[in-house]
Design a protein around this motif. Structure first.
Motif, PDB file in Angstrom:
ATOM      1  N   ILE A  10      12.103  59.584  -1.667  1.00  0.00           N
ATOM      2  CA  ILE A  10      11.622  58.299  -1.154  1.00  0.00           C
ATOM      3  C   ILE A  10      12.080  58.156   0.291  1.00  0.00           C
ATOM      4  O   ILE A  10      13.007  58.817   0.735  1.00  0.00           O
ATOM      5  CB  ILE A  10      12.143  57.095  -1.984  1.00  0.00           C
ATOM      6  CG1 ILE A  10      13.669  57.050  -2.053  1.00  0.00           C
ATOM      7  CG2 ILE A  10      11.513  57.037  -3.354  1.00  0.00           C
ATOM      8  CD1 ILE A  10      14.194  55.748  -2.652  1.00  0.00           C
ATOM      9  N   THR A  11      11.445  57.256   1.022  1.00  0.00           N
ATOM     10  CA  THR A  11      11.813  56.992   2.419  1.00  0.00           C
ATOM     11  C   THR A  11      12.783  55.817   2.450  1.00  0.00           C
ATOM     12  O   THR A  11      12.879  55.056   1.479  1.00  0.00           O
ATOM     13  CB  THR A  11      10.555  56.606   3.219  1.00  0.00           C
ATOM     14  OG1 THR A  11      10.059  55.371   2.646  1.00  0.00           O
ATOM     15  CG2 THR A  11       9.483  57.685   3.131  1.00  0.00           C
ATOM     16  N   PRO A  12      13.488  55.624   3.574  1.00  0.00           N
ATOM     17  CA  PRO A  12      14.411  54.481   3.680  1.00  0.00           C
ATOM     18  C   PRO A  12      13.729  53.140   3.375  1.00  0.00           C
ATOM     19  O   PRO A  12      14.314  52.257   2.766  1.00  0.00           O
ATOM     20  CB  PRO A  12      14.887  54.548   5.125  1.00  0.00           C
ATOM     21  CG  PRO A  12      14.813  55.995   5.478  1.00  0.00           C
ATOM     22  CD  PRO A  12      13.580  56.488   4.758  1.00  0.00           C
ATOM     23  N   GLU A  13      12.470  53.024   3.783  1.00  0.00           N
ATOM     24  CA  GLU A  13      11.758  51.752   3.564  1.00  0.00           C
ATOM     25  C   GLU A  13      11.577  51.496   2.058  1.00  0.00           C
ATOM     26  O   GLU A  13      11.547  50.352   1.617  1.00  0.00           O
ATOM     27  CB  GLU A  13      10.376  51.767   4.246  1.00  0.00           C
ATOM     28  CG  GLU A  13      10.433  51.648   5.762  1.00  0.00           C
ATOM     29  CD  GLU A  13      11.100  52.877   6.397  1.00  0.00           C
ATOM     30  OE1 GLU A  13      10.963  54.003   5.824  1.00  0.00           O
ATOM     31  OE2 GLU A  13      11.811  52.702   7.412  1.00  0.00           O
ATOM     32  N   CYS A  15      13.698  52.444  -0.190  1.00  0.00           N
ATOM     33  CA  CYS A  15      15.016  52.519  -0.825  1.00  0.00           C
ATOM     34  C   CYS A  15      15.665  51.136  -0.893  1.00  0.00           C
ATOM     35  O   CYS A  15      15.989  50.541   0.153  1.00  0.00           O
ATOM     36  CB  CYS A  15      15.910  53.477  -0.036  1.00  0.00           C
ATOM     37  SG  CYS A  15      17.616  53.522  -0.622  1.00  0.00           S
ATOM     38  N   THR A  18      19.017  50.906   0.922  1.00  0.00           N
ATOM     39  CA  THR A  18      18.909  50.801   2.382  1.00  0.00           C
ATOM     40  C   THR A  18      18.510  49.392   2.778  1.00  0.00           C
ATOM     41  O   THR A  18      19.080  48.807   3.702  1.00  0.00           O
ATOM     42  CB  THR A  18      17.866  51.828   2.891  1.00  0.00           C
ATOM     43  OG1 THR A  18      18.304  53.147   2.538  1.00  0.00           O
ATOM     44  CG2 THR A  18      17.704  51.747   4.399  1.00  0.00           C
TER      45      THR A  18
END
Lengths: 112, 112
Positions: A10-13, A15, A18
């Protein structure tokens, strides 16, 4: 953060950790939560407990916490009106995690 | 974050939670820790698990984690050499807290 099968990419967005840390880690926010863990506080008490914070920054942090359901703001209709801030159950749950972060930091920072 | 007597006024710079969250909250760091919670990983495996991360950013995050004693880097003298990354006990302890943050975020974000 389900870890019983390999975590999917997954990407930080995407997560949630995060997203949460980005908000909670903003300057002064952990300290505002920490002082409210100690109980209901008035605006003036918080300003005294947070040396160097500007009135606007404190107001912004309290509003952001309120918007996310972490803090309640109660206005007592007195002359002058008394305004009190308190953690919600959601706020206390996060405060306990910040307490764990504090213990982790204190334990390992001393080890350095 | 001792809370049995009123917390004393401190600034963000003096706050261990703020220092820890500032580091841990940096973009990609929670995700690197999360994937290493799943076990030892090679650099290439981490890159695949982190869509969009640049090689330099991943290398920087791993180095920062290693410098703080959260991750070990092991080079196996093969041809080509095999490099593996793993969480230390300190890293695992932080990973468990991030798991709590994930649960907190998932529980309360759904409530919105």
């Amino acid at each position: 953060m389900e870890t019983d099968q390999a975590p999917r990419p997954i990407t930080p967005e995407e997560c949630v950790v995060t997203r949460t840390l980005t908000f909670v880690g903003s300057r002064w926010t952990p300290l505002v939560i920490w002082h409210l863990l100690d109980g209901v506080k008035r605006y003036g008490e918080l300003r005294q407990a947070l040396p160097g914070i500007s009135p606007k920054t404190l107001a912004d942090r309290l509003q952001a916490l309120e918007e996310r359901g972490l803090v309640t703001r109660t206005v007592h209709p007195e002359k002058p009106p008394r305004v009190e801030y308190a953690l919600t159950p959601r706020g206390f749950a996060l405060g306990r995690i910040l307490d764990d972060v504090a213990r982790w930091g204190e334990e390992w920072e001393d080890a350095d």
